[in-house]
Design a protein around this motif. Structure first.
Motif, PDB file in Angstrom:
ATOM      1  N   ASN A  35      -3.789  34.525  11.400  1.00 57.38           N
ATOM      2  CA  ASN A  35      -3.199  34.431  12.554  1.00 57.38           C
ATOM      3  C   ASN A  35      -2.369  35.704  13.020  1.00 57.38           C
ATOM      4  O   ASN A  35      -2.572  36.090  14.158  1.00 57.38           O
ATOM      5  CB  ASN A  35      -2.029  33.222  12.689  1.00 57.38           C
ATOM      6  CG  ASN A  35      -2.608  32.018  12.236  1.00 57.38           C
ATOM      7  OD1 ASN A  35      -3.864  31.551  12.987  1.00 57.38           O
ATOM      8  ND2 ASN A  35      -2.022  31.056  11.703  1.00 57.38           N
ATOM      9  N   THR A  36      -1.973  36.484  12.179  1.00 54.91           N
ATOM     10  CA  THR A  36      -1.359  37.720  12.433  1.00 54.91           C
ATOM     11  C   THR A  36      -1.951  38.905  11.309  1.00 54.91           C
ATOM     12  O   THR A  36      -1.793  38.667  10.209  1.00 54.91           O
ATOM     13  CB  THR A  36       0.177  37.544  12.281  1.00 54.91           C
ATOM     14  OG1 THR A  36       0.716  36.523  12.958  1.00 54.91           O
ATOM     15  CG2 THR A  36       0.693  38.951  12.890  1.00 54.91           C
ATOM     16  N   VAL A  37      -2.322  40.100  11.971  1.00 51.86           N
ATOM     17  CA  VAL A  37      -2.901  40.900  11.165  1.00 51.86           C
ATOM     18  C   VAL A  37      -2.180  42.248  11.711  1.00 51.86           C
ATOM     19  O   VAL A  37      -1.713  42.612  12.679  1.00 51.86           O
ATOM     20  CB  VAL A  37      -4.020  41.487  11.461  1.00 51.86           C
ATOM     21  CG1 VAL A  37      -5.015  42.443  10.362  1.00 51.86           C
ATOM     22  CG2 VAL A  37      -5.001  39.844  11.515  1.00 51.86           C
ATOM     23  N   LEU A  38      -1.592  43.193  10.326  1.00 52.25           N
ATOM     24  CA  LEU A  38      -0.937  44.494  10.514  1.00 52.25           C
ATOM     25  C   LEU A  38      -2.216  45.639  10.211  1.00 52.25           C
ATOM     26  O   LEU A  38      -2.834  45.569   8.965  1.00 52.25           O
ATOM     27  CB  LEU A  38       0.047  44.602   9.580  1.00 52.25           C
ATOM     28  CG  LEU A  38       0.671  45.931   9.493  1.00 52.25           C
ATOM     29  CD1 LEU A  38       1.352  46.451  11.068  1.00 52.25           C
ATOM     30  CD2 LEU A  38       2.064  45.802   8.796  1.00 52.25           C
ATOM     31  N   VAL A  39      -2.584  46.473  11.231  1.00 53.77           N
ATOM     32  CA  VAL A  39      -3.526  47.306  10.968  1.00 53.77           C
ATOM     33  C   VAL A  39      -2.946  48.712  11.078  1.00 53.77           C
ATOM     34  O   VAL A  39      -2.470  49.174  12.203  1.00 53.77           O
ATOM     35  CB  VAL A  39      -4.679  47.149  11.946  1.00 53.77           C
ATOM     36  CG1 VAL A  39      -5.959  47.878  11.511  1.00 53.77           C
ATOM     37  CG2 VAL A  39      -5.225  45.627  11.968  1.00 53.77           C
ATOM     38  N   SER A  40      -3.201  49.702   9.987  1.00 54.51           N
ATOM     39  CA  SER A  40      -2.618  51.155  10.275  1.00 54.51           C
ATOM     40  C   SER A  40      -3.424  51.672   9.132  1.00 54.51           C
ATOM     41  O   SER A  40      -3.091  51.805   8.079  1.00 54.51           O
ATOM     42  CB  SER A  40      -0.940  51.031   9.794  1.00 54.51           C
ATOM     43  OG  SER A  40      -0.511  52.391   9.844  1.00 54.51           O
ATOM     44  N   VAL A  41      -4.553  52.441   9.498  1.00 53.17           N
ATOM     45  CA  VAL A  41      -5.268  53.158   8.865  1.00 53.17           C
ATOM     46  C   VAL A  41      -5.364  54.264   8.923  1.00 53.17           C
ATOM     47  O   VAL A  41      -5.490  54.905  10.179  1.00 53.17           O
ATOM     48  CB  VAL A  41      -6.708  52.435   8.847  1.00 53.17           C
ATOM     49  CG1 VAL A  41      -6.684  50.964   8.207  1.00 53.17           C
ATOM     50  CG2 VAL A  41      -7.336  52.265  10.458  1.00 53.17           C
ATOM     51  N   SER A  42      -5.876  55.501   8.031  1.00 56.28           N
ATOM     52  CA  SER A  42      -6.186  56.839   8.357  1.00 56.28           C
ATOM     53  C   SER A  42      -7.796  56.943   8.626  1.00 56.28           C
ATOM     54  O   SER A  42      -8.012  57.670   9.562  1.00 56.28           O
ATOM     55  CB  SER A  42      -5.855  57.685   7.009  1.00 56.28           C
ATOM     56  OG  SER A  42      -4.582  57.723   7.037  1.00 56.28           O
ATOM     57  N   ASP A  43      -8.452  56.155   7.935  1.00 57.80           N
ATOM     58  CA  ASP A  43      -9.956  56.110   7.838  1.00 57.80           C
ATOM     59  C   ASP A  43     -10.147  54.880   8.849  1.00 57.80           C
ATOM     60  O   ASP A  43     -10.268  53.717   8.522  1.00 57.80           O
ATOM     61  CB  ASP A  43     -10.447  55.783   6.634  1.00 57.80           C
ATOM     62  CG  ASP A  43     -12.016  55.787   6.740  1.00 57.80           C
ATOM     63  OD1 ASP A  43     -12.640  55.750   7.674  1.00 57.80           O
ATOM     64  OD2 ASP A  43     -12.711  55.479   5.461  1.00 57.80           O
ATOM     65  N   VAL A  99      -5.393  35.371  17.505  1.00 56.49           N
ATOM     66  CA  VAL A  99      -4.900  36.141  16.363  1.00 56.49           C
ATOM     67  C   VAL A  99      -4.113  37.236  17.234  1.00 56.49           C
ATOM     68  O   VAL A  99      -4.288  37.660  18.432  1.00 56.49           O
ATOM     69  CB  VAL A  99      -6.016  36.992  15.900  1.00 56.49           C
ATOM     70  CG1 VAL A  99      -6.788  37.913  16.602  1.00 56.49           C
ATOM     71  CG2 VAL A  99      -5.620  37.617  14.506  1.00 56.49           C
ATOM     72  N   ARG A 100      -2.921  37.733  16.552  1.00 60.44           N
ATOM     73  CA  ARG A 100      -2.149  38.529  16.995  1.00 60.44           C
ATOM     74  C   ARG A 100      -2.367  39.670  15.990  1.00 60.44           C
ATOM     75  O   ARG A 100      -2.429  39.807  14.886  1.00 60.44           O
ATOM     76  CB  ARG A 100      -0.567  38.211  16.893  1.00 60.44           C
ATOM     77  CG  ARG A 100      -0.197  37.192  17.997  1.00 60.44           C
ATOM     78  CD  ARG A 100      -0.115  37.844  19.348  1.00 60.44           C
ATOM     79  NE  ARG A 100       0.895  38.786  19.217  1.00 60.44           N
ATOM     80  CZ  ARG A 100       2.280  38.773  19.257  1.00 60.44           C
ATOM     81  NH1 ARG A 100       2.842  37.429  19.026  1.00 60.44           N
ATOM     82  NH2 ARG A 100       3.054  39.651  19.272  1.00 60.44           N
ATOM     83  N   ILE A 101      -2.236  41.022  16.585  1.00 58.53           N
ATOM     84  CA  ILE A 101      -2.561  42.319  15.887  1.00 58.53           C
ATOM     85  C   ILE A 101      -1.619  43.297  16.079  1.00 58.53           C
ATOM     86  O   ILE A 101      -1.254  43.648  17.124  1.00 58.53           O
ATOM     87  CB  ILE A 101      -3.908  42.929  16.198  1.00 58.53           C
ATOM     88  CG1 ILE A 101      -5.135  41.892  15.977  1.00 58.53           C
ATOM     89  CG2 ILE A 101      -4.137  44.152  15.381  1.00 58.53           C
ATOM     90  CD1 ILE A 101      -6.285  42.470  16.578  1.00 58.53           C
ATOM     91  N   LEU A 102      -0.651  43.593  14.959  1.00 56.12           N
ATOM     92  CA  LEU A 102       0.284  44.760  14.978  1.00 56.12           C
ATOM     93  C   LEU A 102      -0.320  45.998  14.616  1.00 56.12           C
ATOM     94  O   LEU A 102      -1.194  46.023  13.756  1.00 56.12           O
ATOM     95  CB  LEU A 102       1.391  44.408  14.313  1.00 56.12           C
ATOM     96  CG  LEU A 102       2.146  42.963  14.436  1.00 56.12           C
ATOM     97  CD1 LEU A 102       3.211  42.747  13.340  1.00 56.12           C
ATOM     98  CD2 LEU A 102       2.730  43.029  15.845  1.00 56.12           C
ATOM     99  N   SER A 103      -0.196  47.140  15.462  1.00 57.06           N
ATOM    100  CA  SER A 103      -0.615  48.302  15.151  1.00 57.06           C
ATOM    101  C   SER A 103       0.183  49.492  15.283  1.00 57.06           C
ATOM    102  O   SER A 103       1.057  49.327  15.912  1.00 57.06           O
ATOM    103  CB  SER A 103      -2.194  48.377  15.577  1.00 57.06           C
ATOM    104  OG  SER A 103      -2.859  49.468  14.965  1.00 57.06           O
ATOM    105  N   THR A 104      -0.187  50.703  14.767  1.00 56.63           N
ATOM    106  CA  THR A 104       0.834  51.937  14.968  1.00 56.63           C
ATOM    107  C   THR A 104      -0.188  53.002  15.475  1.00 56.63           C
ATOM    108  O   THR A 104      -1.492  52.989  15.127  1.00 56.63           O
ATOM    109  CB  THR A 104       1.248  52.316  13.635  1.00 56.63           C
ATOM    110  OG1 THR A 104       0.071  52.648  12.769  1.00 56.63           O
ATOM    111  CG2 THR A 104       2.195  51.283  13.217  1.00 56.63           C
ATOM    112  N   GLY A 105       0.274  53.870  16.063  1.00 52.11           N
ATOM    113  CA  GLY A 105      -0.042  55.230  16.500  1.00 52.11           C
ATOM    114  C   GLY A 105      -1.816  55.289  16.965  1.00 52.11           C
ATOM    115  O   GLY A 105      -2.037  54.572  17.744  1.00 52.11           O
ATOM    116  N   GLY A 106      -2.432  56.259  16.238  1.00 50.39           N
ATOM    117  CA  GLY A 106      -3.871  56.350  16.512  1.00 50.39           C
ATOM    118  C   GLY A 106      -4.790  55.202  16.388  1.00 50.39           C
ATOM    119  O   GLY A 106      -5.674  54.920  16.933  1.00 50.39           O
ATOM    120  N   THR A 107      -4.170  54.202  15.134  1.00 42.07           N
ATOM    121  CA  THR A 107      -5.126  52.999  15.074  1.00 42.07           C
ATOM    122  C   THR A 107      -4.739  51.984  16.038  1.00 42.07           C
ATOM    123  O   THR A 107      -5.726  51.380  16.678  1.00 42.07           O
ATOM    124  CB  THR A 107      -4.358  52.181  13.894  1.00 42.07           C
ATOM    125  OG1 THR A 107      -4.629  53.138  12.635  1.00 42.07           O
ATOM    126  CG2 THR A 107      -5.059  51.162  13.250  1.00 42.07           C
TER     127      THR A 107
END
Length: 227
Positions: A16-24, A42-50
């Protein structure tokens, strides 16, 4: 023995909830639409360039699904992205256990969400130190802190959370989500956890090995205005 002893878990957990923070960022164009297809809510939490890359992938479908971690936590990223995900609400969401009443009360008290999947890979330390002319300051800047912490927290809580560290795993995850109505099984999460801890162990070993090669004179040469 600790106070939090788990004796009840679920096999299948809906994502239901995904945290995505990747260099690749390779493979996100496959994984992200598949997560939305498996669970339109679905809820997606993310940062910066991701975050920007996911926004690009989803287009209008990002509305109502995609949230900046800083907007969720109420804490802006520090300069250069030094601190992005190290926040109480994030780690409560990762470590909370489904059948622990105190954890559930903490989620409610802080208006936090249980996070069901982390997709994270780390700053490219190995690639950085392989670059000609790399300095110890270049290397130091590519030691990831938040990434390993997220990975370890999610992998520790494999009884509920999927820890995804390798883009090559995306295809299998997509297949499993399709086969299980948007859920991952305990077996899926356990295998991902083993891979996650191996990933962070190898990362730390690479850092330790590199630091062992440095002399103090080489370290001081990186900082001509000090030491």
């Amino acid at each position: 023995m600790g106070k939090n002893v788990v004796d009840k878990i679920d096999d299948l957990i809906p994502i239901n909830t995904v945290l995505v923070s990747v260099s690749d960022k390779q493979g996100l164009e496959l994984l992200i639409p598949a997560l939305v297809a498996a669970n339109p809510k679905v809820r997606i939490l993310s940062t910066g360039g991701t975050f920007s890359r996911i926004q690009e992938i989803l287009g209008q479908k990002a509305e109502g699904r995609l949230t900046q971690v800083a907007d969720y936590t109420g804490q802006p990223e520090t300069q250069g992205g030094l601190v992005k995900t190290l926040d109480f609400r994030i780690y409560l969401g990762l470590l909370t256990e489904t059948y622990n009443d105190a954890h559930q009360a903490d989620l409610k008290r802080t208006s936090s969400m249980a996070i069901d999947m982390v997709v994270a890979n780390l700053y490219p330390f190995k690639q950085t130190i392989a670059t000609a002319g790399v300095t110890c300051e270049n290397a130091r800047g590519n030691i990831d802190i938040g990434g390993p912490t997220m990975i370890r927290a999610s992998a520790k809580n494999f009884i509920r959370v999927a820890s995804v560290v390798d883009p090559e795993s995306y295809g299998g995850i997509i297949e499993r989500l399709g086969a299980n109505n948007g859920c991952l099984s305990l077996g899926d999460r356990f295998e991902l956890a083993k891979k996650a801890f191996k990933h962070t162990a190898e990362y730390d070993a690479t850092i330790s090995g590199y630091l062992d090669t440095l002399t103090m004179d080489a370290v001081k040469a990186c900082y001509p205005k000090g030491a």
